[in-house]
Design a protein around this motif. Structure first.
Motif, PDB file in Angstrom:
ATOM      1  N   ALA A   1       0.831  -1.284   0.099  1.00 23.58           N
ATOM      2  CA  ALA A   1      -0.078  -0.098  -0.096  1.00 23.58           C
ATOM      3  C   ALA A   1       0.688   1.235  -0.124  1.00 23.58           C
ATOM      4  O   ALA A   1       0.798   2.016  -0.686  1.00 23.58           O
ATOM      5  CB  ALA A   1      -0.814   0.123   1.130  1.00 23.58           C
ATOM      6  N   ALA A   2       2.029   1.305   0.785  1.00 29.97           N
ATOM      7  CA  ALA A   2       2.808   2.265   0.984  1.00 29.97           C
ATOM      8  C   ALA A   2       3.488   2.650  -0.469  1.00 29.97           C
ATOM      9  O   ALA A   2       3.556   3.773  -1.062  1.00 29.97           O
ATOM     10  CB  ALA A   2       3.704   2.193   1.988  1.00 29.97           C
ATOM     11  N   GLN A   3       4.047   1.678  -1.175  1.00 28.07           N
ATOM     12  CA  GLN A   3       4.619   1.618  -2.453  1.00 28.07           C
ATOM     13  C   GLN A   3       3.508   2.100  -3.378  1.00 28.07           C
ATOM     14  O   GLN A   3       4.063   3.040  -4.277  1.00 28.07           O
ATOM     15  CB  GLN A   3       5.104   0.384  -2.904  1.00 28.07           C
ATOM     16  CG  GLN A   3       6.344   0.121  -1.879  1.00 28.07           C
ATOM     17  CD  GLN A   3       7.019  -1.495  -2.310  1.00 28.07           C
ATOM     18  OE1 GLN A   3       6.380  -2.026  -2.874  1.00 28.07           O
ATOM     19  NE2 GLN A   3       7.911  -1.854  -1.579  1.00 28.07           N
ATOM     20  N   ALA A   4       2.404   1.600  -3.543  1.00 27.34           N
ATOM     21  CA  ALA A   4       1.193   2.164  -4.280  1.00 27.34           C
ATOM     22  C   ALA A   4       1.229   3.606  -4.397  1.00 27.34           C
ATOM     23  O   ALA A   4       1.128   4.279  -5.276  1.00 27.34           O
ATOM     24  CB  ALA A   4       0.105   1.375  -4.319  1.00 27.34           C
ATOM     25  N   VAL A   5       0.964   3.960  -2.795  1.00 26.50           N
ATOM     26  CA  VAL A   5       0.508   5.491  -2.859  1.00 26.50           C
ATOM     27  C   VAL A   5       1.544   6.238  -3.279  1.00 26.50           C
ATOM     28  O   VAL A   5       1.406   7.250  -3.754  1.00 26.50           O
ATOM     29  CB  VAL A   5       0.005   5.685  -1.092  1.00 26.50           C
ATOM     30  CG1 VAL A   5       0.243   7.232  -0.892  1.00 26.50           C
ATOM     31  CG2 VAL A   5      -1.298   5.058  -1.018  1.00 26.50           C
ATOM     32  N   GLN A   6       2.875   6.100  -2.773  1.00 35.94           N
ATOM     33  CA  GLN A   6       3.993   6.804  -3.263  1.00 35.94           C
ATOM     34  C   GLN A   6       4.345   6.732  -4.558  1.00 35.94           C
ATOM     35  O   GLN A   6       4.432   8.120  -5.271  1.00 35.94           O
ATOM     36  CB  GLN A   6       5.352   6.193  -2.460  1.00 35.94           C
ATOM     37  CG  GLN A   6       5.214   6.345  -1.073  1.00 35.94           C
ATOM     38  CD  GLN A   6       6.495   5.686  -0.432  1.00 35.94           C
ATOM     39  OE1 GLN A   6       6.869   4.553  -0.779  1.00 35.94           O
ATOM     40  NE2 GLN A   6       6.705   6.082   0.809  1.00 35.94           N
TER      41      GLN A   6
ATOM     42  N   ALA B   1      -7.026  11.544  -7.469  1.00 35.24           N
ATOM     43  CA  ALA B   1      -6.841  10.587  -8.654  1.00 35.24           C
ATOM     44  C   ALA B   1      -5.560   9.624  -7.921  1.00 35.24           C
ATOM     45  O   ALA B   1      -5.491   8.493  -8.623  1.00 35.24           O
ATOM     46  CB  ALA B   1      -6.222  11.556  -9.910  1.00 35.24           C
ATOM     47  N   ALA B   2      -4.767  10.245  -7.425  1.00 38.88           N
ATOM     48  CA  ALA B   2      -3.618   9.443  -6.910  1.00 38.88           C
ATOM     49  C   ALA B   2      -4.141   8.204  -6.116  1.00 38.88           C
ATOM     50  O   ALA B   2      -3.604   7.101  -6.106  1.00 38.88           O
ATOM     51  CB  ALA B   2      -2.570  10.247  -6.080  1.00 38.88           C
ATOM     52  N   VAL B   3      -5.155   8.673  -5.324  1.00 39.34           N
ATOM     53  CA  VAL B   3      -5.587   7.509  -4.516  1.00 39.34           C
ATOM     54  C   VAL B   3      -6.156   6.577  -5.265  1.00 39.34           C
ATOM     55  O   VAL B   3      -5.889   5.053  -4.970  1.00 39.34           O
ATOM     56  CB  VAL B   3      -6.715   7.883  -3.359  1.00 39.34           C
ATOM     57  CG1 VAL B   3      -7.459   6.965  -2.669  1.00 39.34           C
ATOM     58  CG2 VAL B   3      -5.778   8.838  -2.477  1.00 39.34           C
ATOM     59  N   LYS B   4      -7.003   6.825  -6.351  1.00 36.53           N
ATOM     60  CA  LYS B   4      -7.450   5.914  -7.066  1.00 36.53           C
ATOM     61  C   LYS B   4      -6.608   5.210  -8.063  1.00 36.53           C
ATOM     62  O   LYS B   4      -6.694   3.832  -8.182  1.00 36.53           O
ATOM     63  CB  LYS B   4      -8.418   6.529  -7.978  1.00 36.53           C
ATOM     64  CG  LYS B   4      -9.836   7.099  -7.707  1.00 36.53           C
ATOM     65  CD  LYS B   4     -10.742   7.791  -8.411  1.00 36.53           C
ATOM     66  CE  LYS B   4     -12.132   7.934  -7.696  1.00 36.53           C
ATOM     67  NZ  LYS B   4     -12.912   8.594  -8.845  1.00 36.53           N
ATOM     68  N   ASP B   5      -5.494   5.573  -8.388  1.00 37.22           N
ATOM     69  CA  ASP B   5      -4.403   5.051  -8.927  1.00 37.22           C
ATOM     70  C   ASP B   5      -3.808   3.958  -8.009  1.00 37.22           C
ATOM     71  O   ASP B   5      -3.626   3.042  -8.585  1.00 37.22           O
ATOM     72  CB  ASP B   5      -3.217   5.967  -9.617  1.00 37.22           C
ATOM     73  CG  ASP B   5      -2.275   5.455 -10.398  1.00 37.22           C
ATOM     74  OD1 ASP B   5      -2.507   4.901 -11.523  1.00 37.22           O
ATOM     75  OD2 ASP B   5      -1.043   5.020 -10.004  1.00 37.22           O
ATOM     76  N   ALA B   6      -3.455   4.474  -6.942  1.00 32.62           N
ATOM     77  CA  ALA B   6      -2.943   3.344  -5.680  1.00 32.62           C
ATOM     78  C   ALA B   6      -3.870   2.269  -5.359  1.00 32.62           C
ATOM     79  O   ALA B   6      -3.285   1.113  -5.412  1.00 32.62           O
ATOM     80  CB  ALA B   6      -2.437   4.228  -4.539  1.00 32.62           C
ATOM     81  N   ALA B   7      -5.234   2.558  -5.563  1.00 29.76           N
ATOM     82  CA  ALA B   7      -6.254   1.483  -5.248  1.00 29.76           C
ATOM     83  C   ALA B   7      -6.000   0.572  -6.586  1.00 29.76           C
ATOM     84  O   ALA B   7      -5.902  -0.649  -6.320  1.00 29.76           O
ATOM     85  CB  ALA B   7      -7.576   1.968  -4.982  1.00 29.76           C
ATOM     86  N   LYS B   8      -5.892   1.004  -7.785  1.00 27.34           N
ATOM     87  CA  LYS B   8      -5.958   0.219  -8.836  1.00 27.34           C
ATOM     88  C   LYS B   8      -4.732  -0.645  -8.821  1.00 27.34           C
ATOM     89  O   LYS B   8      -4.837  -1.790  -9.202  1.00 27.34           O
ATOM     90  CB  LYS B   8      -5.826   1.129 -10.006  1.00 27.34           C
ATOM     91  CG  LYS B   8      -5.714   0.212 -11.378  1.00 27.34           C
ATOM     92  CD  LYS B   8      -5.511   1.344 -12.596  1.00 27.34           C
ATOM     93  CE  LYS B   8      -5.483   0.861 -13.887  1.00 27.34           C
ATOM     94  NZ  LYS B   8      -5.254   1.586 -15.086  1.00 27.34           N
ATOM     95  N   THR B   9      -3.398   0.084  -8.377  1.00 30.62           N
ATOM     96  CA  THR B   9      -2.260  -0.761  -8.349  1.00 30.62           C
ATOM     97  C   THR B   9      -2.502  -1.957  -7.143  1.00 30.62           C
ATOM     98  O   THR B   9      -1.871  -3.232  -7.274  1.00 30.62           O
ATOM     99  CB  THR B   9      -1.044   0.027  -7.767  1.00 30.62           C
ATOM    100  OG1 THR B   9      -0.885   0.990  -8.753  1.00 30.62           O
ATOM    101  CG2 THR B   9       0.040  -0.676  -7.526  1.00 30.62           C
TER     102      THR B   9
END
Length: 152
Positions: free
Chosen positions: A80-85, A141-149
């Motif tokens: 999760a941390a890597q996806a958000v970063q 948008a970044a949260v949605k992108d991280a969730a997709k990851t």
């Protein structure tokens, strides 16, 4: 002495029991990634995880954090941390950057629990995280992108 587990390391501090965790982190332990914004738990700049839950460290007495697992921006790790970063960089979220450690801590907790958040879920999870530069659309948008990851 108060014993704390911060980013997986045991630390002891000799401070008043009612000292806010924020000041222990910043002033006693030199961990300056967690920011002071308002001092009344309204802006989110001081957000850390206590046992995985986003918590405002500016109003959390250090004694309340004893016996818990505290994670600061310096210690985030995992998928999760890597996806958000990565999403934060990809979406070019940061403008001035002051609120970002708190924003990121809230976003990590959200995508770790919910890999398909709606706009309402994001707004609720990020509620109280103030961005003076108003990058809220990029944050969403970044949260949605991280969730997709996280779903991949």
């Amino acid at each position: 002495m108060i014993r704390l587990n911060i980013n997986g390391q045991e630390r002891e501090v000799d401070v008043p029991a009612d000292m806010p965790l924020l000041w222990v982190l910043r002033d006693e332990l030199n961990m300056t990634g967690t920011k002071f914004g308002c001092g009344i738990a309204q802006c989110g700049a001081c957000t850390v995880h206590i046992d995985g839950t986003p918590t405002r460290s500016c109003v959390t007495p250090v004694e309340a954090a004893a016996g818990t697992a505290i994670t600061t921006i310096e210690g985030v790790q995992g998928k999760a941390a890597q996806a958000v970063q990565a999403a934060w960089q990809k979406m070019d979220v940061v403008q001035c950057g002051y609120c970002q450690s708190g924003q990121i801590m809230s976003a990590i907790a959200l995508v770790a629990e919910n890999q398909n958040p709606s706009d309402e879920d994001i707004d609720a999870a990020m509620d109280g995280n103030v961005c003076r530069c108003a990058t809220y659309q990029r944050i969403r948008a970044a949260v949605k992108d991280a969730a997709k990851t996280m779903r991949a």
